[in-house]
Design a protein around this motif. Structure first.
Motif, PDB file in Angstrom:
ATOM      1  N   HIS A 330       0.821  -1.214   0.000  1.00  0.00           N
ATOM      2  CA  HIS A 330       0.000   0.000   0.000  1.00  0.00           C
ATOM      3  C   HIS A 330       0.857   1.268   0.000  1.00  0.00           C
ATOM      4  O   HIS A 330       1.758   1.427   0.810  1.00  0.00           O
ATOM      5  CB  HIS A 330      -0.907  -0.008   1.236  1.00  0.00           C
ATOM      6  CG  HIS A 330      -1.901   1.106   1.279  1.00  0.00           C
ATOM      7  ND1 HIS A 330      -2.538   1.496   2.428  1.00  0.00           N
ATOM      8  CD2 HIS A 330      -2.373   1.927   0.303  1.00  0.00           C
ATOM      9  CE1 HIS A 330      -3.354   2.496   2.167  1.00  0.00           C
ATOM     10  NE2 HIS A 330      -3.271   2.777   0.883  1.00  0.00           N
ATOM     11  N   PRO A 399      -6.114   3.061   7.156  1.00  0.00           N
ATOM     12  CA  PRO A 399      -5.823   1.622   7.169  1.00  0.00           C
ATOM     13  C   PRO A 399      -4.473   1.326   6.547  1.00  0.00           C
ATOM     14  O   PRO A 399      -4.096   1.926   5.527  1.00  0.00           O
ATOM     15  CB  PRO A 399      -6.967   1.018   6.346  1.00  0.00           C
ATOM     16  CG  PRO A 399      -7.417   2.127   5.450  1.00  0.00           C
ATOM     17  CD  PRO A 399      -7.229   3.391   6.236  1.00  0.00           C
ATOM     18  N   SER A 403      -7.636  -0.099   0.636  1.00  0.00           N
ATOM     19  CA  SER A 403      -9.060  -0.403   0.510  1.00  0.00           C
ATOM     20  C   SER A 403      -9.556   0.031  -0.866  1.00  0.00           C
ATOM     21  O   SER A 403      -9.093   1.032  -1.419  1.00  0.00           O
ATOM     22  CB  SER A 403      -9.846   0.335   1.600  1.00  0.00           C
ATOM     23  OG  SER A 403     -11.249   0.245   1.347  1.00  0.00           O
ATOM     24  N   ALA A 405     -12.588   0.953  -1.181  1.00  0.00           N
ATOM     25  CA  ALA A 405     -13.678   1.877  -0.884  1.00  0.00           C
ATOM     26  C   ALA A 405     -13.413   3.222  -1.521  1.00  0.00           C
ATOM     27  O   ALA A 405     -12.344   3.805  -1.367  1.00  0.00           O
ATOM     28  CB  ALA A 405     -13.839   2.032   0.625  1.00  0.00           C
TER      29      ALA A 405
END
Length: 426
Positions: A330, A399, A403, A405
């Motif tokens: 990430h 996070p 994600s 999202a």
């Protein structure tokens, strides 16, 4: 008494000792961190030094201020690691032993690796901004630069913050327009990549931005040497890119002690399991931040997110449990685009940067792959977050794993492993 030794007091190493000192009882664990000096530099700020946005005192602080009580800071040059005896040797003869070793020694520009780059024009017409000294010297040079050919050049990947050269080109364009001399300067972006960036969707977006700003792109350019006599970059296929002022990103390499210790690859990066950051050669050795060879951006966000996973895994490991965390590569990066605007990209090993909203679906407040004022302000705000939240190891409500999202997957894209109609994942 068990010993944890961290080599490197930069972003990743400082976060590691701050987070683990709170979690490891001082009666059971001795934690030591080693670095060559007591100067901690905010490297994302180097981008702004040449344009006068930041001053030197805003990007440099004392390293020891960020090392927590109960952690010994040792200042000295590292000679090598003897992984067979769990010993680190410093120049001058001092040795440090460990039960677990974390290598967080980062990466540095190596202009001497490219013929001619460190020649007679170094810091006269050839500059870098990936070092504090280079960025401050470039600031002085730009003040007297009012016409000619300004070339922004990447030697080879990987580099720290792969979007920074693009940011420099965008900021240079805006800065020249503000001074009223943009029409007197030809801006050229030279890259070994086939496009503006490594990922197709982001590359297309950023390439359009370069074109809109009339910044010429010389792609697939593998530099062989810098021709100081004729002030030109020369590629292995004998193409030549002349310059009046060259802003280059030299070859980036890991620490030399990694090579001397037999722990690195050809660029001195430590081969690790990309999910756990554990050395592929030694079970009690880890590499975090830019020091490892994981196929992710060498950026502060990767250091932050991967350290979160590493800390949780390490606490499991020392209790004799399996490490259950798996870092996904990430990364998110603000991309300054000039005129008080910026983009934001968010991606990982498997998913390229996509448009959408971040960190919350619909509300954002940040936009992905879109120029906004909010993204620019987020980039500037990060300096305060870095000094006051990130380095001290305080929680950041983002996070560690990427994600989907808020991201929009184009209908014809397999970038997120979710082919099909364009949807916003919520």
């Amino acid at each position: 008494m068990r010993k944890l030794l961290v080599l490197g007091g930069g972003t990743a190493g400082t976060m590691v000792v701050n987070k683990l000192r709170r979690r490891l009882p001082s009666s059971d664990w001795e934690i030591t961190i080693v670095d060559r000096d007591d100067e901690h530099r905010y490297q994302p700020g180097y981008l702004f030094l040449p344009f006068g946005t930041y001053t030197a005192d805003q990007v440099v602080r004392k390293r020891h201020v960020f090392i927590p009580d109960g952690v010994e800071l040792v200042l000295g040059e590292i000679d090598r690691v003897d992984a067979e005896t769990n010993t680190v040797l410093l120049e001058g003869g001092r040795s440090l032993t460990y039960d677990y070793l974390v290598i967080a020694s980062g990466t540095t520009p190596r202009p001497g690796q490219t013929p001619g780059m460190l020649g007679e024009q170094w810091r006269r017409t050839v500059f870098d901004f990936y070092s504090f000294e280079g960025a401050t010297a470039l600031a002085e040079a730009l003040r007297s630069f009012d016409h000619g050919r300004l070339v922004v050049h990447i030697t080879e990947m990987p580099i720290k913050c792969p979007v920074a050269p693009l940011e420099f080109a965008f900021l240079a364009d805006a800065w020249l327009r503000e001074r009223g001399i943009r029409d007197r300067v030809e801006l050229v972006y030279v890259t070994p990549l086939s496009g503006a960036f490594t990922q197709p969707i982001a590359s297309a977006q950023l390439g359009e931005m370069l074109e809109e700003r009339k910044i010429l792109v010389e792609a697939d350019f593998m530099v062989e040497r810098v021709d100081n006599e004729h002030r030109a970059l020369v590629s292995y296929d004998e193409r030549s890119v002349p310059f009046d002022l060259l802003v280059t990103i030299p070859l980036n390499m890991g620490a030399d002690f990694v090579a001397r210790s037999g722990l690195g690859d050809e660029l001195n990066y430590v081969p690790v399991d990309r999910r756990t950051l554990r050395s592929t050669k030694h079970d009690n050795v880890f590499a975090v931040g830019d020091a490892s060879n994981i196929p992710a951006s060498k950026a502060g966000s990767v250091a932050h997110f991967s350290v979160e996973i590493f800390v949780a895994n390490f606490l499991q490991l020392i209790r004799g449990l399996p490490m259950t965390g798996a870092f996904d590569g990430h990364a998110n990066c603000f991309v300054e685009s000039g005129d008080g605007k910026g983009l934001l990209i968010d991606f990982n090993y498997d998913t390229q940067p996509l448009p959408g909203r971040y960190p919350l679906p619909l509300v954002g407040p940040l936009s992905l792959l879109k120029e906004t004022r909010a993204n620019h302000l987020g980039k500037l705000a990060f300096r305060w977050i870095y000094w006051n939240v990130l380095l001290p190891g305080r929680p950041i409500p983002l996070p560690a794993l990427m994600s989907m999202a808020g991201k929009v997957v184009p209908a014809d894209s397999h970038a997120a492993g979710a082919p099909g109609a364009t949807t916003e994942q919520e």
